[in-house]
Design a protein around this motif. Structure first.
Motif, PDB file in Angstrom:
ATOM      1  N   HIS A  23      -9.317   2.685   4.784  1.00 59.07           N
ATOM      2  CA  HIS A  23      -8.951   1.749   5.856  1.00 59.07           C
ATOM      3  C   HIS A  23      -8.884   0.317   5.332  1.00 59.07           C
ATOM      4  O   HIS A  23      -7.956  -0.433   5.658  1.00 59.07           O
ATOM      5  N   ILE A  24      -9.854  -0.066   4.539  1.00 56.96           N
ATOM      6  CA  ILE A  24      -9.887  -1.424   3.991  1.00 56.96           C
ATOM      7  C   ILE A  24      -8.700  -1.655   3.064  1.00 56.96           C
ATOM      8  O   ILE A  24      -8.071  -2.718   3.083  1.00 56.96           O
ATOM      9  N   LYS A  25      -8.345  -0.644   2.247  1.00 51.85           N
ATOM     10  CA  LYS A  25      -7.214  -0.770   1.330  1.00 51.85           C
ATOM     11  C   LYS A  25      -5.911  -0.946   2.097  1.00 51.85           C
ATOM     12  O   LYS A  25      -5.077  -1.797   1.754  1.00 51.85           O
ATOM     13  N   VAL A  26      -5.741  -0.199   3.182  1.00 51.56           N
ATOM     14  CA  VAL A  26      -4.531  -0.338   4.011  1.00 51.56           C
ATOM     15  C   VAL A  26      -4.462  -1.729   4.617  1.00 51.56           C
ATOM     16  O   VAL A  26      -3.396  -2.348   4.671  1.00 51.56           O
ATOM     17  N   GLU A  27      -5.598  -2.234   5.091  1.00 56.31           N
ATOM     18  CA  GLU A  27      -5.633  -3.582   5.670  1.00 56.31           C
ATOM     19  C   GLU A  27      -5.245  -4.638   4.633  1.00 56.31           C
ATOM     20  O   GLU A  27      -4.458  -5.539   4.915  1.00 56.31           O
ATOM     21  N   LYS A  28      -5.798  -4.535   3.418  1.00 57.18           N
ATOM     22  CA  LYS A  28      -5.489  -5.518   2.375  1.00 57.18           C
ATOM     23  C   LYS A  28      -4.027  -5.445   1.955  1.00 57.18           C
ATOM     24  O   LYS A  28      -3.373  -6.470   1.762  1.00 57.18           O
ATOM     25  N   SER A  30      -1.463  -4.327   3.735  1.00 61.98           N
ATOM     26  CA  SER A  30      -0.587  -4.837   4.793  1.00 61.98           C
ATOM     27  C   SER A  30      -0.679  -6.352   4.915  1.00 61.98           C
ATOM     28  O   SER A  30       0.307  -7.023   5.232  1.00 61.98           O
ATOM     29  N   ALA A  31      -1.860  -6.932   4.657  1.00 70.99           N
ATOM     30  CA  ALA A  31      -2.000  -8.393   4.681  1.00 70.99           C
ATOM     31  C   ALA A  31      -1.207  -9.037   3.556  1.00 70.99           C
ATOM     32  O   ALA A  31      -0.671 -10.142   3.708  1.00 70.99           O
ATOM     33  N   TRP A  34       2.662  -8.713   4.595  1.00 70.10           N
ATOM     34  CA  TRP A  34       3.081  -9.325   5.851  1.00 70.10           C
ATOM     35  C   TRP A  34       3.927 -10.590   5.667  1.00 70.10           C
ATOM     36  O   TRP A  34       4.949 -10.728   6.337  1.00 70.10           O
TER      37      TRP A  34
END
Length: 131
Positions: A23-28, A30-31, A34
């Motif tokens: 989850h953290i890897k996906v968040e980073k 996508s950030a 973006w």
């Protein structure tokens, strides 16, 4: 992170940690992506803010009319409240006691008849066509 309902099964902390890392890897990721995909929106938003500030200043400088020209209407003339009927003696009579009077009912114009039509009748089919 842990579910209090599932106490009978053992918790696999390593598996839950791997899920959290994913989850953290996906968040980073996508950030990081973006600004390339949606960064143009920030420029458009800044332009919009500048235009809205200009429009607000124009509205402040030129009021639409003289406020002293028309007097304020007192709320007594706009809102008219009829006196309520007496409160019932019992709690059983309290249910719907205001709606029993025609001038206090919620439906002021007519009763609402939603859902009274049949789709099958509109198509001209017999009512037994669908079951």
């Amino acid at each position: 992170m842990e579910d209090p309902q599932r106490t009978s099964e053992p918790i696999n902390f390593v598996h839950q940690d791997e899920i959290w890392k994913a989850h953290i890897k996906v968040e980073k990721d996508s950030a990081a992506v973006w600004p390339n995909k949606w960064g143009s929106l920030t420029e458009v938003y800044k332009e919009y803010q500048k235009e809205s500030v200009k429009l607000k200043e124009v509205v402040r400088l030129e009021p639409p009319g003289d406020p002293a020209a028309r007097p304020l209407t007192p709320p007594d003339k706009l809102i008219q409240v009829a006196p309520s009927p007496p409160v019932p003696q019992t709690t059983q009579a309290l249910i719907g006691w205001r709606s029993s009077h025609s001038h206090l009912q919620l439906e002021k114009y007519a009763t609402v008849h939603h859902g009274r039509r049949s789709f099958l009748k509109e198509l001209g089919w017999p009512c037994d066509a669908c079951s």
